[in-house]
Scaffold this motif. Structure first.
Motif, PDB file in Angstrom:
ATOM      1  N   UNK A 159       0.713  -1.124  -0.143  1.00 40.06           N
ATOM      2  CA  UNK A 159       0.084   0.336  -0.052  1.00 40.06           C
ATOM      3  C   UNK A 159       0.926   1.197  -0.023  1.00 40.06           C
ATOM      4  N   UNK A 160       0.761   2.157  -1.108  1.00 38.32           N
ATOM      5  CA  UNK A 160       1.554   3.206  -1.165  1.00 38.32           C
ATOM      6  C   UNK A 160       0.959   4.337  -0.171  1.00 38.32           C
ATOM      7  N   UNK A 161      -0.238   4.471  -0.305  1.00 37.03           N
ATOM      8  CA  UNK A 161      -1.170   5.381   0.455  1.00 37.03           C
ATOM      9  C   UNK A 161      -2.592   4.589   0.489  1.00 37.03           C
ATOM     10  N   UNK A 162      -3.503   5.031   1.337  1.00 35.92           N
ATOM     11  CA  UNK A 162      -4.739   4.432   1.315  1.00 35.92           C
ATOM     12  C   UNK A 162      -5.331   4.590  -0.033  1.00 35.92           C
ATOM     13  N   UNK A 163      -5.678   3.619  -0.723  1.00 38.45           N
ATOM     14  CA  UNK A 163      -6.352   3.869  -2.169  1.00 38.45           C
ATOM     15  C   UNK A 163      -5.594   3.451  -3.317  1.00 38.45           C
ATOM     16  N   UNK A 164      -4.234   3.506  -2.950  1.00 36.06           N
ATOM     17  CA  UNK A 164      -3.221   3.057  -4.034  1.00 36.06           C
ATOM     18  C   UNK A 164      -2.234   2.144  -3.596  1.00 36.06           C
ATOM     19  N   UNK A 165      -2.448   0.822  -4.211  1.00 36.81           N
ATOM     20  CA  UNK A 165      -1.469  -0.200  -3.987  1.00 36.81           C
ATOM     21  C   UNK A 165      -0.353  -0.394  -5.240  1.00 36.81           C
ATOM     22  N   UNK A 166       0.865  -1.091  -5.036  1.00 39.06           N
ATOM     23  CA  UNK A 166       1.781  -1.365  -6.148  1.00 39.06           C
ATOM     24  C   UNK A 166       2.383  -2.588  -5.750  1.00 39.06           C
TER      25      UNK A 166
END
Length: 274
Positions: free
Chosen positions: A3-10
């Motif tokens: 999780x990069x930030x809530x709502x964005x994964x990588x």
């Protein structure tokens, strides 16, 4: 999956990375707010305190460029949102310093030349970036095929441009770096020297794509019910490397369901921002 930030994964595989924007969360909206002016105009302009470089003015200018005529194509809209997301993600990650602003300085059309010039902080090297954005096309059987199609288009565009003797591309890149990078950043001199050498080589017809590091980037707007597969991207990365077209290759892919959500958020900001 990270999780990069809530709502964005990588999914990060060192030489290629996939980002999945699951939703336009408040955290992502805030990242866009915090970075929009510097991304669009440059770092010094963002710090200037001038009204023309305020967040509100920048959002309004973005909307004007997005709606530059009544018949703005869907492709242009996807391209603008896709490239903006790439800029924001790159800034968040911090591996590269952006050496070109998002906005075309002369007019409200797309920038002429390369989408983004990047300076890698750890290696003091220049990376030329091409961003392609879109949706799945007829004949493409799945999301992975669509993403790889966009990467292929980016690869072919850079192959053509980096092998051409077109000094105007490098003059545009030099002007963009002057605007985008802070005068107080010691890396600016290094970037300018690298770009000036590229311009000199272009003038003499000595440019060759295999001397350049490139970032091939794609933003695919497609439902998250079918995600791009990292294995397919990895296979594409190996194929590109084996073509020996470029010195080094980095592939960056973003998947998001729609492009309209980002635009709608920015349009609301022109009303809500005081």
């Amino acid at each position: 999956m990270i999780e990069l930030i809530p709502g964005v994964t990588k999914e990060d595989y060192s030489d290629y990375v996939l980002y999945f924007i699951e939703s336009l969360t408040e955290e992502l909206k805030q990242e866009i707010r915090n970075r929009l002016v510097a991304v669009c105009h440059g770092v010094d302009q963002a710090r200037s305190g001038r009204k023309i470089y305020s967040y509100k003015a920048t959002v309004k200018e973005f909307i004007k460029r997005y709606k530059t005529s009544k018949n703005v194509s869907e492709e242009r809209k996807k391209g603008m949102i896709g490239e903006l997301l790439v800029h924001v993600i790159l800034e968040m990650e911090g591996r590269f310093t952006t050496a070109s602003p998002f906005f075309n300085m002369e007019e409200r059309s797309f920038k002429k030349g390369y989408d983004v010039a990047l300076f890698e902080n750890k290696t003091n090297s220049l990376w030329i970036t091409e961003v392609k954005s879109g949706e799945i096309q007829k004949g493409q059987k799945n999301a992975s095929a669509a993403a790889i199609g966009l990467i292929n288009t980016a690869k072919n565009d850079l192959k053509s441009r980096l092998n051409a003797s077109n000094t105007s591309l490098w003059l545009n890149a030099l002007n963009a770096a002057k605007v985008s990078m802070s005068d107080s950043n010691h890396q600016k001199d290094a970037v300018m020297k690298l770009l000036e050498q590229c311009a000199d080589d272009s003038l003499e017809g000595n440019n060759s794509s295999d001397t350049f590091n490139v970032v091939l980037s794609a933003t695919l707007f497609h439902p998250m019910s079918e995600r791009i597969k990292a294995t397919k991207v990895g296979q594409k990365y190996i194929r590109v490397v084996n073509e020996n077209l470029f010195k080094k290759v980095y592939i960056l892919i973003i998947q998001k369901e729609t492009f309209e959500a980002v635009y709608n958020f920015l349009e609301r900001e022109t009303v809500d921002e005081k």
